[in-house]
Design an enzyme around this catalytic site. Structure first.
Site, PDB file in Angstrom:
ATOM      1  N   HIS A 184       0.878  -1.064   0.150  1.00 59.00           N
ATOM      2  CA  HIS A 184       0.057   0.068   0.131  1.00 59.00           C
ATOM      3  C   HIS A 184       0.933   1.254  -0.047  1.00 59.00           C
ATOM      4  O   HIS A 184       1.596   1.486   0.904  1.00 59.00           O
ATOM      5  CB  HIS A 184      -0.707  -0.160   1.247  1.00 59.00           C
ATOM      6  CG  HIS A 184      -1.805   1.074   1.481  1.00 59.00           C
ATOM      7  ND1 HIS A 184      -1.813   2.149   2.298  1.00 59.00           N
ATOM      8  CD2 HIS A 184      -3.051   1.696   0.718  1.00 59.00           C
ATOM      9  CE1 HIS A 184      -2.739   3.096   2.314  1.00 59.00           C
ATOM     10  NE2 HIS A 184      -3.632   2.551   1.367  1.00 59.00           N
ATOM     11  N   GLU A 195       1.441  -0.684  -5.182  1.00 59.98           N
ATOM     12  CA  GLU A 195       0.538   0.300  -5.609  1.00 59.98           C
ATOM     13  C   GLU A 195       0.759   1.542  -6.109  1.00 59.98           C
ATOM     14  O   GLU A 195       1.975   2.061  -5.560  1.00 59.98           O
ATOM     15  CB  GLU A 195      -0.630   0.530  -4.411  1.00 59.98           C
ATOM     16  CG  GLU A 195      -1.774   1.127  -4.695  1.00 59.98           C
ATOM     17  CD  GLU A 195      -2.588   1.942  -3.551  1.00 59.98           C
ATOM     18  OE1 GLU A 195      -1.823   2.352  -2.407  1.00 59.98           O
ATOM     19  OE2 GLU A 195      -3.614   1.937  -3.674  1.00 59.98           O
ATOM     20  N   ASP A 228      -1.090   5.270  -6.202  1.00 62.85           N
ATOM     21  CA  ASP A 228      -2.388   6.327  -6.639  1.00 62.85           C
ATOM     22  C   ASP A 228      -1.671   7.197  -7.355  1.00 62.85           C
ATOM     23  O   ASP A 228      -0.843   7.857  -7.464  1.00 62.85           O
ATOM     24  CB  ASP A 228      -2.273   7.007  -5.241  1.00 62.85           C
ATOM     25  CG  ASP A 228      -2.767   6.012  -3.905  1.00 62.85           C
ATOM     26  OD1 ASP A 228      -4.073   5.429  -4.330  1.00 62.85           O
ATOM     27  OD2 ASP A 228      -2.531   6.242  -3.100  1.00 62.85           O
ATOM     28  N   HIS A 264      -0.958  10.353  -3.362  1.00 63.00           N
ATOM     29  CA  HIS A 264      -2.233   9.878  -2.869  1.00 63.00           C
ATOM     30  C   HIS A 264      -3.323  11.216  -2.718  1.00 63.00           C
ATOM     31  O   HIS A 264      -4.425  10.904  -3.153  1.00 63.00           O
ATOM     32  CB  HIS A 264      -2.086   9.237  -1.392  1.00 63.00           C
ATOM     33  CG  HIS A 264      -3.419   8.877  -0.916  1.00 63.00           C
ATOM     34  ND1 HIS A 264      -4.127   9.800   0.001  1.00 63.00           N
ATOM     35  CD2 HIS A 264      -4.234   7.948  -1.071  1.00 63.00           C
ATOM     36  CE1 HIS A 264      -5.255   9.121   0.209  1.00 63.00           C
ATOM     37  NE2 HIS A 264      -5.415   8.006  -0.224  1.00 63.00           N
ATOM     38  N   GLU A 292      -4.251   3.293  -9.089  1.00 62.16           N
ATOM     39  CA  GLU A 292      -5.889   3.822  -8.766  1.00 62.16           C
ATOM     40  C   GLU A 292      -5.555   5.134  -9.365  1.00 62.16           C
ATOM     41  O   GLU A 292      -4.810   6.084  -9.270  1.00 62.16           O
ATOM     42  CB  GLU A 292      -5.938   4.029  -7.140  1.00 62.16           C
ATOM     43  CG  GLU A 292      -6.981   4.441  -6.778  1.00 62.16           C
ATOM     44  CD  GLU A 292      -7.373   4.731  -5.432  1.00 62.16           C
ATOM     45  OE1 GLU A 292      -6.519   4.272  -4.423  1.00 62.16           O
ATOM     46  OE2 GLU A 292      -8.460   5.383  -4.960  1.00 62.16           O
TER      47      GLU A 292
END
Ligand code: CA
Length: 324
Positions: A11, A38, A40, A53, A144
């Site tokens: 994460h 990950e 973002d 993020h 994401e």
């Protein structure tokens, strides 16, 4: 025991140990054996997808020092108001609460004087590819699209840019080692149906109270909602607290059938977020959280700030897994 070991999703990188989404955190996540790393993604003023993020820069960078007069009237500095060249002059730091100045996770990286530049999506995908080659293993990417509706209100459209960037790095189909995730269900449908993206898609499921998107998450968790998700996505990413809770002794208990229901619709279940320094309410310890998710609920993967601890737990349960 599941036949296939669940996957470890780093994460924001190995964010328990180095500032989130720094290049260093990604290298460490790769070294600690994460199955997926990950990203973002938000856009800069000049439409460059960067791995970051928050929409605002305050909590995670030194922007207030570097650009004291570039805050909006609401008192926040927004990445979308800066070019990539300007953002490159900033350094990522451990997350703070901008109002109080207090560190969100006091035990985490506290160094000063080491710059951690903001990374573009293009650079991060190139880094993962290079690490995979030299290390002889295949860590996937788990990207994401952040706040697409907010971006559109600012005159920008991140999804086509993210999809094109991923495709340029060889991530375009369901067979590729990548997931694309979004909290906004209208956008995720658009990604599949209008933009023709064939990647594995994950519908993130928040809480309506977060006001993360216009999406009705209470509806998405129902049988009808999960059936609808299965029509455009391959998995869900719910809060872990929607799946497991803890009894008076801190031992895990199932709090819903969400995991089994979703799996019954053919959806993978990847809850978020394991933090050994911020356990869910009532949990005895890290093992109780991992046992609840992997042993009781049988989730298919986990977003974790501590990818080493999650890796160790899974490898203990699946000892025949070959490690590179
Ligand atoms: Ca995320």
């Amino acid at each position: 025991m599941n036949a296939t070991p669940p996957v470890v999703i780093a994460h924001r990188g190995a964010s328990a140990y180095l500032p989130e989404h720094s290049q260093a955190a990604k290298v460490l996540a790769h070294a600690l054996g994460a199955d997926f790393i990950e990203q973002d993604v938000i856009l800069t003023q000049d439409d460059i997808p960067i791995v970051f993020h928050d929409l605002e820069l305050n909590a995670l960078t030194d922007v207030a020092l570097r650009f004291p007069d570039r805050a909006r009237p609401d008192g926040s500095w927004y990445a979308i108001d800066f070019t990539l060249a300007e953002l490159r002059t900033l350094s990522i730091r451990e997350r703070i609460d901008p109002a109080s100045g207090r560190r969100t996770y006091p035990g985490r990286y506290a160094g000063t004087g080491v710059p951690f530049p903001i990374v573009t999506l293009d650079e991060e995908l190139a880094l993962v590819r290079a690490l995979n080659r030299v290390r002889g293993r295949d860590a996937g990417v788990y990207t994401e699209v952040k706040s697409p509706a907010w971006h559109r209100a600012q005159g920008k459209d991140p999804s086509p840019i993210v999809i094109e960037t991923l495709a340029r790095h060889g991530y375009a189909g369901r067979g590729d080692n990548a997931y694309l995730q979004c909290f906004d269900d209208v956008e995720l449908r658009r990604i599949r149906q209008s933009l023709g993206c064939d990647l594995k898609l994950v519908q993130l499921i928040g809480e309506n109270a977060w006001a993360e998107a216009a999406t009705d998450y209470d509806r998405l968790r129902t049988a009808e909602g999960l059936a609808a998700i299965a029509g455009y996505a391959d998995g869900i990413g719910p809060p872990m607290t929607r799946i497991v809770g803890f009894d008076g002794a801190g031992e895990p208990v199932l709090v819903s059938s969400l995991c089994a229901d979703a799996q019954g619709h053919g959806l993978a279940v990847h809850p978020f977020t394991f933090r050994a320094d911020a356990l869910p309410p009532g949990a005895r310890d890290s093992d109780a959280v991992h046992e609840g998710l992997f042993g009781l609920a049988r989730v298919d993967g986990l977003f974790t700030d501590f990818c080493d601890l999650t890796r160790a737990f899974i490898d203990h349960r699946h000892p025949r897994r070959s490690r590179a």
